[in-house]
Write a protein that holds these residues in place. Structure first.
Motif: not given
Lengths: 432, 293
Positions: A71, A75, A92-94, A96-97, A99, A388, B43-47, B49-50, B263
């Motif tokens: 991650l 990032g 799901a978390d990835m 949403a990011a 990635y 997520e 954050s490293l995950v979720g919305v 992150a970007t 976080q």
């Protein structure tokens, strides 16, 4: 002068031509020697097929550390082209990011798509309807018990039908053999395992088996979650589960690799990998005649039903920021071939995500796994919907169960720890 | 200023430029970036992150109401006090005094004291796991078993004490080297004169040696306090902050917030507050105690 210029031009053109003729490089992240060995079995074939050079990058082995490194690189924008999400619940978390590159179109056009298990397709489909991961392997989890010890002690090996029966069986084991009767992974140092190898196996058998609501929020205040924490509390307070090893830095080592093979722990949660990776003949902790000596029970529901939990096992994904996403997708789909699936099954004991792997002669030799795949074909297996925020749920469950292990709280208190943690991480809006 | 002086000044500044660039890129910029991150929900995950959102002082307000943060500060305080300020200092000073005397096996003793510094921190962590693990197979329990003492779950029953002991072991060498440097700067003729005047060894140490090495001691305290606050790898390898959060020193707390809970914004806020605390401690040593460093 003219001759020198021409020679220079030819040299530059030659260098450029050589560069363009060189194979492109695709970097694949993988971790744990057994997985890396499996991957390396199929890499040469893929390299040849696409004239591509594949670089396998070794990542830290514990999945918690693997995910953290991955991650962080995702990032930072310098992650490998292809990688796995450790569990379906991480996807799901990835997504949403941002990635993961969507692979819906390519996957559906792929000749292996029709062979994928339906349950794999369902679990791989995100809430936005897109598919971001290849469900190449599945993990199938239930309860594993030492048949030899139960029979010797005169204890029934019949399938327990409710949690109460399972607890009674664990108590009987403790009373008659002195060994621990049951293990459900718990505590912070086990990482995601407290949730994915323990908690959720019980959750699917409660009155509130799913925690994702229709609008994608997490319902963590349901009775089911409290009941599962209560089951853990019963195990811990009645000394039916080994507690001390779970508080140590590598909590899985003593119970799974020492106590269970030695017969000091008689029943544990586990996956199909147990027969090969954990206790198989080639493992570090072999149990002789493992398939005869170790039997399986489905996980009983609280009051009714029996469950075998199915999840995506380290599904493959393509980095959305890969320099060549199209090529990375092609290479990734090759990792879902029968050959690749069987190589991973041989080394790890997971179940191929495609139906036609059953006919493969090499897979047929894995007699421990054949019946499990057959059962999957026949519709056995249930799964937990994800959304997520599941990473936070997994950590919250780990913290709640840790408090139970340390006898600092009860079921309601553990549920509060979970809810508070998830709200703290995701914000109050994410939790119903 | 002559032309020569001006040229020399420019040359000196030019020579310093690479260092300044490196410090700027590797220290100042990350610190400032941490301050920026601490004001967002990165954050490293979720919305997030970007698309991280600016949350102003939100992370700091949350931090002051976060029991886990205060708990880790208290754990860190005991850890620094026990291992750096007391354990390493006393044993380091004792070792330095011991090794000034003519001793048999002096080099061997010296090597034994220096050895922990040669071991990478993660390896040292695993060595101590092997030493302190629960059950009868751990090194310490086997030794105690020879004396008929039953096994103890050291890391479960006395987690904080055990990490203090382990970190003391690891830091004695640094303390000893600094103390030896300080002791070697004490003019021997002063001690000799005191001895002729009838001072006992204890009086010489109390009234001559100790005051003269006080600047070294404060320098050691400054360095060891700040570096001990920032320890991470050794304790992470040994306990990962557990059991529970009994050994969750601030470095591990920052890691857990940033890379377990993912976080980055909140973890950065904790890191910034820790930086401020470290600076305050540094100023306390340098200014309040009026020591020239």
């Amino acid at each position: 002068m003219f001759r020198k210029t021409v020679l220079l031009g030819i040299s530059v053109a030659s260098v450029l031509a050589m560069g363009s003729a060189q194979a492109k490089t695709i970097r694949i992240a993988e971790h744990r020697p057994a997985r890396i060995d499996a991957l390396k079995k199929v890499v040469p074939e893929i390299e040849k097929k696409y004239n591509v050079q594949i670089e396998v990058i070794e990542y830290p082995a514990p999945e918690k550390d693997y995910l953290t490194k991955l991650l962080t690189e995702l990032g930072a924008g310098n992650a490998p082209d292809i990688f796995t999400a450790p569990h379906g619940s991480d996807v799901a978390d990835m997504v949403a990011a941002g990635y993961l590159a969507p692979i819906t179109k390519e996957l559906k056009a792929w000749d292996g798509y029709s062979q994928l298990f339906d349950v794999g397709k369902v679990m791989a489909t995100s809430q936005d309807g897109q598919i971001y991961v290849l469900p190449a392997m599945l993990n199938v989890q239930q309860l594993y018990y030492r048949r030899d010890i139960l029979e010797k002690a005169g204890i029934s090996t019949e399938q327990p039908r409710t949690w109460a029966e399972l607890l009674d069986r664990a108590k009987e084991i403790k009373a008659k053999t002195g060994a621990y009767g049951l293990l459900f992974p718990a505590g912070v140092t086990w990482g995601d395992g407290a949730f994915v190898e323990g908690f959720r196996l019980l959750l699917v058998g409660t009155s509130t088996p799913q925690i994702v609501t229709e609008n994608g929020k997490l319902n963590l205040t349901g009775q089911g979650i409290k009941d599962v924490f209560g089951f853990y509390a019963d195990l811990i307070n009645n000394d039916l589960m080994p507690i001390q090893p779970l508080l140590e830095p590598e909590p899985w080592v003593a119970p799974k690799y020492e106590m269970f093979p030695a017969g000091k722990l008689v029943v544990t949660t586990g996956g199909s990998w147990g027969y090969i990776y954990d206790w198989g003949a080639q493992s570090k902790n072999p149990i002789p005649n493992v398939t005869q000596v170790v039997g399986t029970w489905e996980v009983p529901g609280k009051t009714e039903g029996q469950y075998v939990l199915v999840d995506l096992e380290s599904p493959w994904a393509v980095n959305a920021k890969s320099p060549d996403v199209a090529l990375a997708k092609k290479v990734m789909l090759e990792l879902g071939s029968v050959n690749a699936d069987v190589a991973y099954a041989q080394n790890l004991g997971n179940i191929p995500g495609r139906v036609d792997a059953a006919a493969d002669p090499d897979f047929q030799k894995l007699t421990e796994l054949v019946p499990i795949l057959t059962a999957l074909k026949n519709g056995t297996g249930t799964h937990l919907n994800t959304a997520e925020g599941f990473s936070a749920v997994a950590e919250g469950v780990a913290r709640g169960t840790e408090a139970l292990l340390r006898k600092q709280t009860d079921a309601a208190g553990a549920q509060k720890i979970l809810v508070d943690y998830v709200k703290e991480v995701l914000g109050g809006d994410a939790v119903k | 200023m002559t032309t020569y002086d001006k040229r020399s000044s420019w040359q000196l500044q030019l020579l310093l430029l690479p260092c300044l660039l490196l410090i700027g890129a590797l220290v100042i910029y990350p610190a400032l970036y941490s301050v920026y991150l601490s004001l967002t929900n990165a954050s490293l995950v979720g919305v997030a992150a970007t698309h991280p959102r600016f949350v102003g002082p939100g992370n700091y307000l949350r931090l002051f109401g976060d029991g886990g943060f205060w708990h880790s500060l208290v754990v860190t305080l005991w850890f620094v006090l026990g291992s750096a300020v007391i354990g390493q200092f006393l044993l380091g000073l004792g070792s330095a005094l011991l090794l000034r005397r003519p001793l048999r096996f002096k080099n061997l003793i010296n090597s034994i004291i220096l050895l922990p510094n040669a071991v990478p921190e993660v390896v040292a962590g695993y060595i101590w796991i092997s030493m302190l693990a629960g059950g009868e197979q751990s090194t310490l329990n086997r030794l105690l078993g020879l004396l008929g003492i039953p096994s103890v779950q050291w890391l479960e029953r006395f987690p904080l004490v055990m990490i203090i002991v382990a970190n003391t072991w690891r830091g004695i060498a640094s303390a000893m080297i600094l103390m030896m440097a300080g002791l070697s700067a004490v003019p021997p003729e002063i001690c000799e004169a005191a001895r002729i005047d009838g001072a006992s060894p204890r009086q010489i140490f109390r009234f001559i040696t100790l005051p003269l090495i006080m600047p070294t001691i404060f320098l050691y305290m400054l360095v060891s306090t700040v570096t001990t606050i920032s320890i991470f790898g050794f304790i992470y390898a040994l306990t990962r902050g557990g059991p529970g959060n009994a050994t969750e020193i601030i470095g591990i707390y920052i890691y857990n917030q940033s890379f377990t809970a993912f976080q980055l914004g909140y973890g950065s806020a904790v890191a910034v507050v820790t930086l401020v605390i470290s600076i305050a401690i540094g100023l306390f040593y340098v200014r309040a105690l009026k020591v020239q460093v």
